[in-house]
Design a protein around this motif. Structure first.
Motif, PDB file in Angstrom:
ATOM      1  N   PRO A 143       0.484   7.606  -1.869  1.00  0.00           N
ATOM      2  CA  PRO A 143       0.361   8.262  -3.173  1.00  0.00           C
ATOM      3  C   PRO A 143       1.474   9.284  -3.332  1.00  0.00           C
ATOM      4  O   PRO A 143       1.915   9.910  -2.356  1.00  0.00           O
ATOM      5  N   HIS A 200       0.842  -1.197   0.000  1.00  0.00           N
ATOM      6  CA  HIS A 200       0.000   0.000   0.000  1.00  0.00           C
ATOM      7  C   HIS A 200       0.881   1.252   0.000  1.00  0.00           C
ATOM      8  O   HIS A 200       0.940   1.972   0.992  1.00  0.00           O
ATOM      9  N   GLU A 255       3.384  12.648  -3.849  1.00  0.00           N
ATOM     10  CA  GLU A 255       2.996  14.019  -3.516  1.00  0.00           C
ATOM     11  C   GLU A 255       3.004  14.871  -4.762  1.00  0.00           C
ATOM     12  O   GLU A 255       3.841  14.688  -5.647  1.00  0.00           O
ATOM     13  N   GLU A 256       2.051  15.764  -4.821  1.00  0.00           N
ATOM     14  CA  GLU A 256       1.993  16.659  -5.967  1.00  0.00           C
ATOM     15  C   GLU A 256       3.046  17.744  -5.802  1.00  0.00           C
ATOM     16  O   GLU A 256       3.263  18.272  -4.712  1.00  0.00           O
TER      17      GLU A 256
END
Length: 157
Positions: free
Chosen positions: A151, A148, A153-154
C-alpha cells in the motif's frame, strides 16, 4: 507477454493454449485455405503439379504464422507455469496465516485416549506450505510482489 494474464487467477490448460493458438492462426489464414495449400505443396513435392510463386509465398506465410504461434504458445506455457507457482505460493502463505491446531492434545477412540491426529495433519500441511515458500524462485517472488503491491505510504507533513 503471452495470452496468460499473470495478474488474474485464470488457469489455462494445454488444450486452452492450443485452441487459442489455432484460433489466432485461423484468424489470419482460414483452415480451408491451409488445407488447400497443404494439398498444393504435397502435389508440388511429389512432382504432380508445380506450385505458383504466389502459392509458394502463401505457403511460406502459413509457415511463418505457424512458427510465430508456436513461440507464442511456448511463452503462454511458461507464463502458466509461473502463474501456477505464484498461486501455490499464495496458497502456502494463506495456509500459514491459520493458527496451528494444538488442542485438544488427545482424543478418545472408543475408550482409549490417543494423540489428536489433526495436530500431526496440521503440522504436515504447515511444513508442506513452508517448503513451497522456501523453494520459491526469485521470478515467483517478483510476480507475487507485482500481484500484491505494498500500500502507498501516507505522507505526513
Amino acid at each position: 507477454m503471452s495470452i496468460v494474464n499473470l495478474l488474474k487467477n485464470d488457469i489455462w490448460s494445454e488444450a486452452d493454449i492450443i485452441n487459442a493458438g489455432r484460433a489466432a492462426i485461423y484468424s489470419q489464414i482460414s483452415f480451408d485455405r491451409q488445407q488447400e495449400l497443404q494439398t498444393i505443396m504435397l502435389g508440388h513435392i511429389a512432382g504432380m503439379r508445380t506450385a505458383t510463386m504466389e502459392e509458394l509465398a502463401e505457403i511460406a506465410q502459413v509457415q511463418a504464422v505457424t512458427e510465430a504461434q508456436a513461440s507464442a504458445n511456448a511463452a503462454a506455457r511458461a507464463d502458466m507455469a509461473l502463474l501456477n507457482d505464484v498461486l501455490a505460493y499464495e496458497a502456502a502463505l494463506e495456509r500459514l496465516t491459520c493458527a496451528p491446531i494444538t488442542e485438544p492434545a488427545t482424543i478418545m477412540e472408543g475408550e482409549i485416549e490417543v494423540p489428536n491426529p489433526w495436530i500431526a495433519h496440521d503440522a504436515q500441511e504447515r511444513a508442506d506450505a513452508q517448503a513451497v515458500i522456501d523453494a520459491s524462485t526469485q521470478e515467483t517472488l517478483d510476480l507475487y510482489a507485482l500481484r500484491h503491491p505494498a500500500p502507498p505510504e501516507e505522507v505526513t507533513e
